[in-house]
Design a protein around this motif. Structure first.
Motif, mmCIF file in Angstrom:
data_model
loop_
_atom_site.group_PDB
_atom_site.id
_atom_site.type_symbol
_atom_site.label_atom_id
_atom_site.label_comp_id
_atom_site.label_asym_id
_atom_site.label_seq_id
_atom_site.Cartn_x
_atom_site.Cartn_y
_atom_site.Cartn_z
ATOM 1 N N GLU A 44 0.532 -0.924 -0.112
ATOM 2 C CA GLU A 44 0.327 -0.282 0.392
ATOM 3 C C GLU A 44 0.700 0.866 0.082
ATOM 4 O O GLU A 44 2.146 1.319 0.223
ATOM 5 C CB GLU A 44 -1.004 0.003 1.805
ATOM 6 C CG GLU A 44 0.012 -0.153 2.188
ATOM 7 C CD GLU A 44 -0.921 0.209 3.724
ATOM 8 O OE1 GLU A 44 -1.806 -0.236 3.238
ATOM 9 O OE2 GLU A 44 -0.974 0.736 5.496
ATOM 10 N N ARG A 45 0.216 2.895 -0.582
ATOM 11 C CA ARG A 45 0.767 4.082 -0.130
ATOM 12 C C ARG A 45 1.496 4.131 0.942
ATOM 13 O O ARG A 45 0.063 4.470 2.019
ATOM 14 C CB ARG A 45 0.453 4.580 -0.836
ATOM 15 C CG ARG A 45 0.646 5.874 -1.768
ATOM 16 C CD ARG A 45 0.109 7.000 -2.351
ATOM 17 N NE ARG A 45 -0.491 5.772 -3.479
ATOM 18 C CZ ARG A 45 -1.716 6.756 -4.985
ATOM 19 N NH1 ARG A 45 -1.283 7.473 -4.597
ATOM 20 N NH2 ARG A 45 -2.174 5.975 -6.133
ATOM 21 N N VAL A 46 2.333 4.723 1.534
ATOM 22 C CA VAL A 46 2.514 4.851 3.309
ATOM 23 C C VAL A 46 2.746 6.767 2.617
ATOM 24 O O VAL A 46 3.923 6.873 2.041
ATOM 25 C CB VAL A 46 3.278 3.711 3.562
ATOM 26 C CG1 VAL A 46 2.347 2.914 4.021
ATOM 27 C CG2 VAL A 46 4.865 3.695 2.501
ATOM 28 N N LEU A 47 3.206 6.888 3.865
ATOM 29 C CA LEU A 47 3.566 8.214 4.216
ATOM 30 C C LEU A 47 4.313 8.560 4.640
ATOM 31 O O LEU A 47 4.919 7.391 4.866
ATOM 32 C CB LEU A 47 2.371 9.333 5.612
ATOM 33 C CG LEU A 47 3.078 10.505 5.520
ATOM 34 C CD1 LEU A 47 2.551 11.351 4.377
ATOM 35 C CD2 LEU A 47 2.088 11.398 7.401
ATOM 36 N N ALA A 48 5.487 9.554 3.800
ATOM 37 C CA ALA A 48 7.027 9.410 3.716
ATOM 38 C C ALA A 48 6.970 10.963 4.984
ATOM 39 O O ALA A 48 8.031 10.688 5.900
ATOM 40 C CB ALA A 48 7.551 9.350 2.917
ATOM 41 N N ALA A 49 6.693 11.320 3.927
ATOM 42 C CA ALA A 49 6.604 12.588 4.941
ATOM 43 C C ALA A 49 5.712 13.900 4.473
ATOM 44 O O ALA A 49 4.951 13.665 4.027
ATOM 45 C CB ALA A 49 8.138 13.839 4.449
ATOM 46 N N ALA A 50 5.187 14.558 5.723
ATOM 47 C CA ALA A 50 4.358 16.120 5.278
ATOM 48 C C ALA A 50 4.560 17.008 6.632
ATOM 49 O O ALA A 50 4.945 17.212 7.445
ATOM 50 C CB ALA A 50 3.135 15.264 6.301
ATOM 51 N N ILE A 51 4.310 18.410 5.951
ATOM 52 C CA ILE A 51 4.025 19.436 6.708
ATOM 53 C C ILE A 51 2.876 20.132 6.784
ATOM 54 O O ILE A 51 2.038 20.244 5.547
ATOM 55 C CB ILE A 51 4.952 20.266 5.613
ATOM 56 C CG1 ILE A 51 6.082 21.095 5.535
ATOM 57 C CG2 ILE A 51 4.076 20.548 3.809
ATOM 58 C CD1 ILE A 51 7.022 22.059 4.754
ATOM 59 N N SER A 52 3.263 21.322 7.185
ATOM 60 C CA SER A 52 2.030 22.156 7.565
ATOM 61 C C SER A 52 2.042 22.703 6.867
ATOM 62 O O SER A 52 2.743 23.614 5.795
ATOM 63 C CB SER A 52 1.963 22.404 9.000
ATOM 64 O OG SER A 52 3.120 23.217 8.973
ATOM 65 N N TRP A 53 0.549 24.009 6.458
ATOM 66 C CA TRP A 53 0.162 24.960 5.807
ATOM 67 C C TRP A 53 1.876 26.246 5.976
ATOM 68 O O TRP A 53 2.152 26.211 4.767
ATOM 69 C CB TRP A 53 -0.657 25.272 5.329
ATOM 70 C CG TRP A 53 -0.987 25.864 6.570
ATOM 71 C CD1 TRP A 53 -1.124 26.242 8.390
ATOM 72 C CD2 TRP A 53 -0.864 27.548 6.795
ATOM 73 N NE1 TRP A 53 -1.306 27.208 8.935
ATOM 74 C CE2 TRP A 53 -1.884 28.061 7.750
ATOM 75 C CE3 TRP A 53 -0.149 29.162 5.983
ATOM 76 C CZ2 TRP A 53 -0.716 30.047 8.458
ATOM 77 C CZ3 TRP A 53 0.117 30.056 6.244
ATOM 78 C CH2 TRP A 53 -0.332 30.658 8.040
ATOM 79 N N GLY A 54 1.692 26.250 6.682
ATOM 80 C CA GLY A 54 2.624 27.823 6.971
ATOM 81 C C GLY A 54 4.369 27.048 6.643
ATOM 82 O O GLY A 54 5.535 27.156 7.078
ATOM 83 N N GLY A 55 4.807 25.754 6.959
ATOM 84 C CA GLY A 55 5.415 24.850 6.780
ATOM 85 C C GLY A 55 6.540 24.613 8.500
ATOM 86 O O GLY A 55 7.581 23.777 8.539
ATOM 87 N N ASP A 56 5.841 25.172 9.470
ATOM 88 C CA ASP A 56 6.467 25.214 10.717
ATOM 89 C C ASP A 56 6.579 23.723 11.845
ATOM 90 O O ASP A 56 7.056 23.542 12.056
ATOM 91 C CB ASP A 56 5.875 26.535 11.221
ATOM 92 C CG ASP A 56 4.428 25.631 11.618
ATOM 93 O OD1 ASP A 56 3.976 26.905 12.512
ATOM 94 O OD2 ASP A 56 3.474 25.761 10.724
ATOM 95 N N HIS A 57 5.363 22.683 10.748
ATOM 96 C CA HIS A 57 5.732 21.340 11.714
ATOM 97 C C HIS A 57 5.776 20.326 10.409
ATOM 98 O O HIS A 57 4.680 20.455 9.429
ATOM 99 C CB HIS A 57 3.894 21.449 12.078
ATOM 100 C CG HIS A 57 4.002 21.890 13.795
ATOM 101 N ND1 HIS A 57 3.167 23.330 13.263
ATOM 102 C CD2 HIS A 57 4.281 22.212 14.216
ATOM 103 C CE1 HIS A 57 2.937 24.029 14.760
ATOM 104 N NE2 HIS A 57 3.953 23.082 15.168
ATOM 105 N N THR A 58 6.714 20.022 10.841
ATOM 106 C CA THR A 58 6.809 18.642 9.447
ATOM 107 C C THR A 58 6.011 17.288 9.981
ATOM 108 O O THR A 58 6.387 16.654 11.811
ATOM 109 C CB THR A 58 7.708 18.485 9.409
ATOM 110 O OG1 THR A 58 8.882 18.768 10.609
ATOM 111 C CG2 THR A 58 8.919 20.018 8.573
#
Length: 124
Positions: A44-58
């Motif tokens: 299955e497709r899995v999350l590698a990385a994510a970032i909030s709209w402002g870039g301050d949370h990853t």
């Protein structure tokens, strides 16, 4: 119509680096979280990385923390994934995606728009 276009994939030797880019067109997504997912055949497709709209949370999956860096340039509607110290197990198709939430999301169901994917192959 919303369109996400990934680029930057390719073939690299173990220990090398690649930088993926994802340009979003057809809308403004500076207020929404974005992410990079990856998928290998048969899994299955899995999350590698994510970032909030402002870039301050990853967010990073444990195996990638310290090697991969996610970033975004909202003025350019572009998402990036800098991948260093690549390993053969990083071989996958990488997809960028846009969430409809502002904060970091770690599940695929929270992402509404998807790119077509770019292949990353790491040779040993």
């Amino acid at each position: 119509q919303v369109h996400l276009a990934e680029s930057g994939g390719g073939l690299v030797q173990a220990g090398g680096s690649l930088r993926l880019s994802c340009v979003v067109s057809g809308g403004t997504f500076s207020r929404f979280a974005m992410g990079w997912f990856r998928q290998v055949p048969g899994k299955e497709r899995v999350l590698a990385a994510a970032i909030s709209w402002g870039g301050d949370h990853t967010y990073y999956t444990d195996s990638l923390r310290g090697r991969f860096t996610i970033s975004r340039d909202n003025a350019k509607n572009t998402l990036y994934l800098q991948m260093n110290s690549l390993k053969p197990e990083d071989t996958a198709v990488y997809y960028c995606a846009v969430s409809l939430f502002a904060g970091v999301r770690d599940e695929g169901k929270d992402y509404h728009y998807w790119g077509q994917g770019t292949q990353v192959t790491v040779s040993s």
